[in-house]
Design an enzyme around this catalytic site. Structure first.
Site, PDB file in Angstrom:
ATOM      1  CG  ASP A  66      -2.016  -1.001   1.187  1.00 21.86           C
ATOM      2  OD1 ASP A  66      -2.366  -1.440   0.078  1.00 21.86           O
ATOM      3  OD2 ASP A  66      -2.515  -1.382   2.261  1.00 21.86           O
ATOM      4  NE  ARG A 109     -10.747  -7.192  -1.214  1.00 16.61           N
ATOM      5  CZ  ARG A 109      -9.449  -7.063  -1.403  1.00 16.61           C
ATOM      6  NH1 ARG A 109      -8.936  -7.274  -2.595  1.00 16.61           N
ATOM      7  NH2 ARG A 109      -8.655  -6.711  -0.405  1.00 16.61           N
TER       8      ARG A 109
END
Length: 315
Positions: A83, A154
């Site tokens: 990230d 998800r």
């Protein structure tokens, strides 16, 4: 030290696992120092209905945490290395890179069918441009649909929103003890991982006389060398644009070997190369490898994607 060391983290299950792992490490090593967690909500946690590439990409998961670190509201920030943008804000540094978890991507299929045997027109969920491009390159007959949310979300959407499969980072799935969900580990010939995938980034203020030496105790030199090479590759290529870039380094018999990739969004064109060098020159290897890909046409791909990004943002 009397006052507690404050660790800043996002609030997802995976982020908390990573922050608690860091907390436990420091508590064992420095038993007399109290350690606290501070949960910080980032833009990436707030914007859940738009693909990251359209709203600013990577920095969305770290910016607010870095701001808290610079403002001295926290003393340590724990991120997923993948990230982290290529550049770190002035005044901050990577204090430690602990030993890396498996950097691969995993394929999680609703029916248990592996990627190569998935029926034509199957829908695979991913918002990663890197994953989408490589999946399309391997199989032009599949459909890529954006999917956002943390790992738990998800996995729930895999069933509730009629995806046939997902591609996720192995490290997160393993850290949350969800390995039983994995259909297969994707080979790097099909899916080269993201820069830094599977590694943690323990970020601190530069020259912090107290926290610096404490955090340094969790640094894993081989992982740091590998990740430094991968991030040098990224930095040479990326001008803030969201681009399908992948890079995976390994140390093999005292040699650093880095494979890097740049792709078109649709996966029609993939430029890929591998370069080796000494472990202590991993950053030079990353920069040279990036330059090789730029010379082979990656510059044209990047220019095209940057102009598309500018048009999208109206600038």
């Amino acid at each position: 030290m009397n006052r507690p060391i404050r660790i800043g983290t996002r609030g997802s299950k995976l982020a908390l696992w990573q922050a608690n792992w860091t907390k436990s490490f420091l508590e064992k090593k420095f038993a007399s120092t109290p350690i606290e967690l501070t949960i910080i909500k980032t833009q990436g946690d707030k914007i859940l209905d738009v693909p990251l590439a359209k709203v600013g990409g990577k920095g969305l998961f770290v910016k607010e945490i870095e701001q808290a670190l610079l403002a001295r509201h926290i003393d340590v920030a724990v991120h997923s290395m993948k990230d982290m943008p290529a550049d770190i804000p002035e005044g901050l540094c990577i204090g430690a890179v602990p030993e890396r978890e498996n950097p691969a991507d995993v394929f999680i299929s609703r029916s248990g069918v592996p990627f190569k045997k998935l029926p034509a027109s199957s829908v695979i969920g991913t918002s990663s441009l890197r994953r989408g491009a490589q999946l399309r390159h391997a199989r032009a007959d599949i459909v890529i649909q954006p999917i956002r949310g943390n790992l738990d979300t998800r996995l729930k959407k895999l069933k509730s929103e009629n995806f046939d499969a997902l591609v996720l980072a192995a490290a997160g799935v393993k850290r949350l003890n969800l390995e039983h969900k994995i259909t297969e580990y994707l080979d790097a010939t099909i899916m080269l991982p993201a820069i830094g995938q599977g590694a943690l980034c323990v970020e601190i203020r530069k020259d912090d006389p107290t926290v610096g030496p404490m955090v340094a105790a969790m640094d894993h030199a081989p992982t740091r060398a590998i990740v430094s090479g991968e991030r040098a590759f990224l930095r040479r290529l990326e001008g803030g644009c969201q681009v399908p870039i992948a890079g995976h380094g390994v140390i093999d018999q005292n040699t650093f070997k880095l494979t890097g990739l740049v792709a078109d969004l649709d996966g029609s064109r993939i430029l890929k190369a591998t370069l080796s060098g000494s472990i202590d020159s991993s950053e030079s290897v990353g920069i040279t490898l990036a330059q090789q890909l730029l010379d082979r046409g990656a510059d044209k791909i990047l220019e095209q994607l940057q102009s598309m990004e500018s048009a999208t943002h109206g600038s």
